[in-house]
Design a protein around this motif. Structure first.
Motif, short mmCIF file in Angstrom:
data_model
loop_
_atom_site.label_atom_id
_atom_site.label_comp_id
_atom_site.label_asym_id
_atom_site.label_seq_id
_atom_site.Cartn_x
_atom_site.Cartn_y
_atom_site.Cartn_z
N GLY A 1 -77.55 -5.96 -2.22
CA GLY A 1 -76.66 -7.03 -2.68
C GLY A 1 -76.19 -7.96 -1.58
N SER A 2 -76.72 -7.81 -0.39
CA SER A 2 -76.37 -8.70 0.73
C SER A 2 -77.52 -8.69 1.72
N PRO A 3 -77.53 -9.63 2.67
CA PRO A 3 -78.61 -9.66 3.66
C PRO A 3 -78.65 -8.36 4.46
N LEU A 4 -79.87 -8.00 4.91
CA LEU A 4 -80.04 -6.80 5.71
C LEU A 4 -79.62 -7.06 7.15
N THR A 5 -79.07 -6.04 7.77
CA THR A 5 -78.74 -6.15 9.19
C THR A 5 -80.02 -6.00 10.00
N ASN A 6 -79.97 -6.39 11.26
CA ASN A 6 -81.13 -6.22 12.14
C ASN A 6 -81.54 -4.76 12.19
N ASN A 7 -80.59 -3.86 12.23
CA ASN A 7 -80.86 -2.43 12.27
C ASN A 7 -81.59 -1.97 10.99
N GLU A 8 -81.19 -2.47 9.83
CA GLU A 8 -81.84 -2.11 8.56
C GLU A 8 -83.27 -2.64 8.51
N VAL A 9 -83.49 -3.87 9.02
CA VAL A 9 -84.84 -4.42 9.07
C VAL A 9 -85.72 -3.58 9.99
N ASP A 10 -85.17 -3.24 11.18
CA ASP A 10 -85.92 -2.40 12.12
C ASP A 10 -86.25 -1.04 11.51
N THR A 11 -85.29 -0.44 10.80
CA THR A 11 -85.52 0.85 10.16
C THR A 11 -86.61 0.74 9.10
N ASN A 12 -86.63 -0.36 8.33
CA ASN A 12 -87.69 -0.58 7.34
C ASN A 12 -89.07 -0.59 8.02
N PHE A 13 -89.20 -1.35 9.12
CA PHE A 13 -90.47 -1.41 9.83
C PHE A 13 -90.85 -0.05 10.42
N THR A 14 -89.89 0.66 10.97
CA THR A 14 -90.16 1.99 11.53
C THR A 14 -90.65 2.93 10.45
N ASN A 15 -90.01 2.92 9.28
CA ASN A 15 -90.42 3.78 8.17
C ASN A 15 -91.82 3.43 7.68
N LEU A 16 -92.13 2.13 7.58
CA LEU A 16 -93.47 1.72 7.17
C LEU A 16 -94.50 2.14 8.21
N ASN A 17 -94.18 1.99 9.48
CA ASN A 17 -95.10 2.35 10.54
C ASN A 17 -95.37 3.86 10.55
N ASN A 18 -94.34 4.66 10.33
CA ASN A 18 -94.50 6.11 10.34
C ASN A 18 -95.30 6.63 9.14
N ASP A 19 -95.24 5.93 8.01
CA ASP A 19 -95.89 6.41 6.79
C ASP A 19 -97.24 5.77 6.50
N LYS A 20 -97.75 4.96 7.41
CA LYS A 20 -99.02 4.29 7.15
C LYS A 20 -100.20 5.23 7.38
N TYR A 21 -101.30 4.94 6.71
CA TYR A 21 -102.54 5.68 6.93
C TYR A 21 -103.29 5.00 8.06
N GLU A 22 -103.84 5.79 8.98
CA GLU A 22 -104.67 5.26 10.04
C GLU A 22 -106.04 5.91 9.95
N SER A 23 -107.06 5.14 10.32
CA SER A 23 -108.42 5.64 10.30
C SER A 23 -108.49 6.96 11.06
N GLY A 24 -109.11 7.96 10.43
CA GLY A 24 -109.22 9.27 11.05
C GLY A 24 -108.15 10.24 10.60
N ASP A 25 -107.09 9.74 9.96
CA ASP A 25 -106.05 10.63 9.45
C ASP A 25 -106.60 11.48 8.31
N ALA A 26 -106.14 12.70 8.20
CA ALA A 26 -106.50 13.55 7.06
C ALA A 26 -105.71 13.07 5.85
N ILE A 27 -106.35 13.10 4.71
CA ILE A 27 -105.70 12.68 3.47
C ILE A 27 -105.38 13.93 2.67
N ALA A 28 -104.14 14.07 2.24
CA ALA A 28 -103.74 15.18 1.39
C ALA A 28 -103.29 14.61 0.05
N ALA A 29 -103.83 15.17 -1.02
CA ALA A 29 -103.47 14.71 -2.35
C ALA A 29 -103.50 15.89 -3.31
#
Length: 166
Positions: free
Chosen positions: A11-39
């Protein structure tokens, strides 16, 4: 799945810390070539190509039990090796789902009964009737509907010397 803070939810603009946390979470949860896939479930709308080694579920120490469908040991894996049984004890297939494949090897010295799940059938047998699986033989079955299993030609198994063992 990454946890993301959304402006529309906050309901309001994100703080710099919230934006950084979003990018960190996306970076940590991304698939990279060679990663094992579990499903837990993997679906393909057309063809699924698998390269390299694959391992399907196996139970190499199934004990047959009971002398009727309700007392039979439930099979829960793709490959099932029965290694303990007395004559005419049984095992029971999982519920049929079209396309499901199950292999059963009777690695005992006695015949065992192979039962379908309740209200299902195997080959031309009536509903709930067992198919005999001879000692030392195997059977591969495929569910052709939600209530019927068909057996395929027996799987031939050879020892390291090239001698047929079933």
């Amino acid at each position: 799945m990454a946890t993301i803070t959304l402006r529309s939810v906050k309901g309001s603009p994100l703080t710099n810390n919230e934006v950084d946390t979003n990018f960190t979470n996306l970076n940590n949860d991304k698939y990279e070539s060679g990663d094992a896939i579990a499903a837990s479930t993997l679906s393909a709308s057309s063809h699924l190509t698998v390269s390299g080694e694959t391992t399907l579920s196996i139970d190499s120490s199934v004990s047959a039990a009971g002398t009727d469908q309700s007392g039979a040991t439930a099979l829960t894996n793709t490959f099932n090796v029965i290694n303990t049984a007395t004559a005419n004890q049984g095992v029971k297939l999982p519920d049929a789902t079209t396309g499901k494949v199950v292999t059963v090897l009777n690695d005992t010295s006695v015949n065992v009964k192979l039962y379908p799940a309740s209200s299902e059938s195997i080959d031309a047998l009536s509903s709930n009737i067992a198919k005999d699986l001879q000692a030392g033989h195997s059977l591969r079955l495929v569910a052709v509907s939600g209530s019927k299993w068909n057996s395929l030609q027996p799987v031939l198994i050879y020892d390291s010397s090239g001698n047929r063992v079933n």
